[in-house]
Design a protein around this motif. Structure first.
Motif, short mmCIF file in Angstrom:
data_model
loop_
_atom_site.label_atom_id
_atom_site.label_comp_id
_atom_site.label_asym_id
_atom_site.label_seq_id
_atom_site.Cartn_x
_atom_site.Cartn_y
_atom_site.Cartn_z
N ASP A 75 0.86 -1.18 0.00
CA ASP A 75 0.00 0.00 0.00
C ASP A 75 0.89 1.23 0.00
N SER A 77 -0.35 4.33 -0.75
CA SER A 77 -1.30 5.44 -0.88
C SER A 77 -0.93 6.67 -0.05
N SER A 83 2.02 4.09 4.66
CA SER A 83 0.95 3.10 4.53
C SER A 83 1.52 1.71 4.18
N ALA A 169 4.29 -1.16 -4.87
CA ALA A 169 3.74 -2.46 -4.48
C ALA A 169 4.33 -3.55 -5.36
#
Length: 173
Positions: A75, A77, A83, A169
């Motif tokens: 993640d 984000s 994150s 990712a």
């Protein structure tokens, strides 16, 4: 004619088995800038015969050393990359230097960046896998983080490498 047909089936079967034996698994992390940086690039993982080869090719970095690690969560984000969670450490070992005990499997090391802002790093190991059920080895579903500074290889739990300036990712291809 029957002999030719049998030979064809045998040849096809042999080729099919041979291609499976050398089958490669691949995963890629596309690195995006975080924390106001200009970092970009890719980190590619290719598994063949139980050994994973990783190659990171990055640009938009300042000259010098930048820590690169595998983090827990795929993640990216958050604007600061947090994150992605902490370092991926499924075997619960202390942070350290690549392949020097103790270290955790998310410890990759330092990417050396030249004056042109680009850098590469390669690693090869049987401690990782591209997919599979072994949670201690499977890199898919985690993230690559690029840090602003170098890893000191001793500060716990993360190497005191500073802000997260790139994140990607790890996705199976």
């Amino acid at each position: 004619m029957k002999t030719l047909k049998k030979f064809g089936i045998l040849l096809f079967s042999t080729l099919l088995l041979a291609s499976c034996a050398t089958d490669k698994k691949k995963a890629i992390a596309t690195i995006e800038a975080r924390s106001g940086s200009d970092v970009s690039g890719t980190v590619t993982f290719i598994e063949k015969d139980g050994v994973v080869t990783m190659k990171a090719e990055l640009s938009g970095l300042s000259e010098g050393n930048h820590a690169i690690h595998i983090h827990e969560i795929a993640d990216c984000s958050a604007p600061d990359g947090k994150s992605a969670g902490g370092h991926w450490n499924p075997t619960d070992k202390n942070h350290g230097k690549w392949m020097q005990e103790p270290f955790h499997v998310g410890d990759i090391g330092n990417l050396v960046v030249g004056k042109d802002g680009t850098g590469t790093i390669e690693r090869e190991t049987n401690l990782w896998a591209v997919g599979g059920k072994d949670v201690n080895k499977n890199i898919v579903g985690h993230a690559i983080i690029i840090h602003e500074g170098p890893d000191d290889f001793s500060s716990q739990p993360s190497g005191a490498a500073g802000p997260r300036i790139g994140c990607g990712a790890i996705i199976r291809k």
